[in-house]
Scaffold this motif. Structure first.
Motif, PDB file in Angstrom:
ATOM      1  N   THR A  66      38.739  30.808  38.753  1.00  0.00           N
ATOM      2  CA  THR A  66      39.037  32.216  38.482  1.00  0.00           C
ATOM      3  C   THR A  66      37.991  32.820  37.561  1.00  0.00           C
ATOM      4  O   THR A  66      37.478  33.925  37.805  1.00  0.00           O
TER       5      THR A  66
ATOM      6  N   GLU B  65      35.458  35.881  38.466  1.00  0.00           N
ATOM      7  CA  GLU B  65      35.547  37.135  37.726  1.00  0.00           C
ATOM      8  C   GLU B  65      34.293  37.391  36.892  1.00  0.00           C
ATOM      9  O   GLU B  65      33.735  38.503  36.906  1.00  0.00           O
TER      10      GLU B  65
ATOM     11  N   ARG C  14      31.345  40.392  37.316  1.00  0.00           N
ATOM     12  CA  ARG C  14      30.981  41.311  36.237  1.00  0.00           C
ATOM     13  C   ARG C  14      29.508  41.175  35.861  1.00  0.00           C
ATOM     14  O   ARG C  14      28.840  42.181  35.585  1.00  0.00           O
TER      15      ARG C  14
ATOM     16  N   LEU D 208      39.169  37.322  31.680  1.00  0.00           N
ATOM     17  CA  LEU D 208      38.605  36.537  32.775  1.00  0.00           C
ATOM     18  C   LEU D 208      39.631  35.650  33.459  1.00  0.00           C
ATOM     19  O   LEU D 208      39.379  35.119  34.535  1.00  0.00           O
TER      20      LEU D 208
ATOM     21  N   ASP E  40      43.539  35.042  35.174  1.00  0.00           N
ATOM     22  CA  ASP E  40      44.494  35.812  35.970  1.00  0.00           C
ATOM     23  C   ASP E  40      45.894  35.784  35.370  1.00  0.00           C
ATOM     24  O   ASP E  40      46.878  35.632  36.085  1.00  0.00           O
TER      25      ASP E  40
END
Length: 211
Positions: A56, A60, A64, A186, A188
């Motif tokens: 994850t 993420e 970014r 960052l 979830d």
């Protein structure tokens, strides 16, 4: 078919007598979305794909970084094959001076920043990246599910701390491009709902259906 390719590949891993090289590994081993298979000092190093948190954060943070890097003329990726002499590295995150579209591997010399998301059993390679002359190293530590981010800069052949932040604060860097993030964002994890809110017990799916 893919399973058979992996079986043959791992048979070759076990049976090869001569030292492994990056070019040999790229020629023999199949592309995959599972374990990370690298070459270091003539040996093949296999690392598990990682848990949900690590994947994850990789997804993420990679997204970014990509958005922040492009205005600076840089390209951000995750899990890119980078060749350094006879070694083959696959960092969790990579910011490069040139795009990697259409290529299976690139030379580590195009790397501006390499990042690793460290957790139990995951290899962390600042020494190797420093030896290859990579200007910046980014480490994300996920221990205890409290993400921290540290940026290090290569100075006189060694990485030295440049910026750092833990979850709940803002990580800010100005080199090699401007970027900021709260490490907590960052993961979830859902924000806890207010027990006093009239919507506190309403499932998200039901809430969406009612709109």
């Amino acid at each position: 078919m893919q399973r058979k390719k992996f079986a043959r590949a791992f048979e070759m891993l076990a049976g090869r007598e001569s030292p492994w090289t990056a070019s040999a590994a790229l020629d023999v081993l199949p592309e995959n979305n599972g374990p990370r298979i690298e070459v270091s000092r003539g040996c093949v190093v296999v690392t598990a794909g990682g848990g949900v948190d690590r994947r994850t954060v990789q997804r993420e943070l990679g997204y970014r970084l990509r958005r922040a890097a492009r205005p600076a003329g840089l390209w951000a990726y995750h899990s890119v094959n980078l060749v350094s002499g006879d070694d083959l590295f696959i960092p969790d995150l990579a910011v490069l001076r040139s795009p990697g579209g259409g290529r299976r591997a690139m030379t580590i010399r195009v790397a501006v920043l390499l990042g690793e998301i460290t957790a139990s059993g995951v290899i962390d390679r600042p020494r190797e990246y420093a030896a290859a002359g990579v200007p910046f190293f980014l480490r994300v530590d996920l221990r205890n599910r409290v993400p921290t981010i540290a940026l290090l800069e290569l100075v006189d052949g060694e990485y030295r701390p440049l910026a750092a932040a833990a979850a709940g604060t803002t990580f800010v860097m100005n080199r090699p491009f401007d970027f900021s993030v709260d490490p907590a964002d960052l993961l979830d994890d859902e924000a806890p709902q207010d027990a006093d809110s009239p919507e506190g017990s309403v499932p998200p799916e039901a809430d969406r259906e009612g709109k």
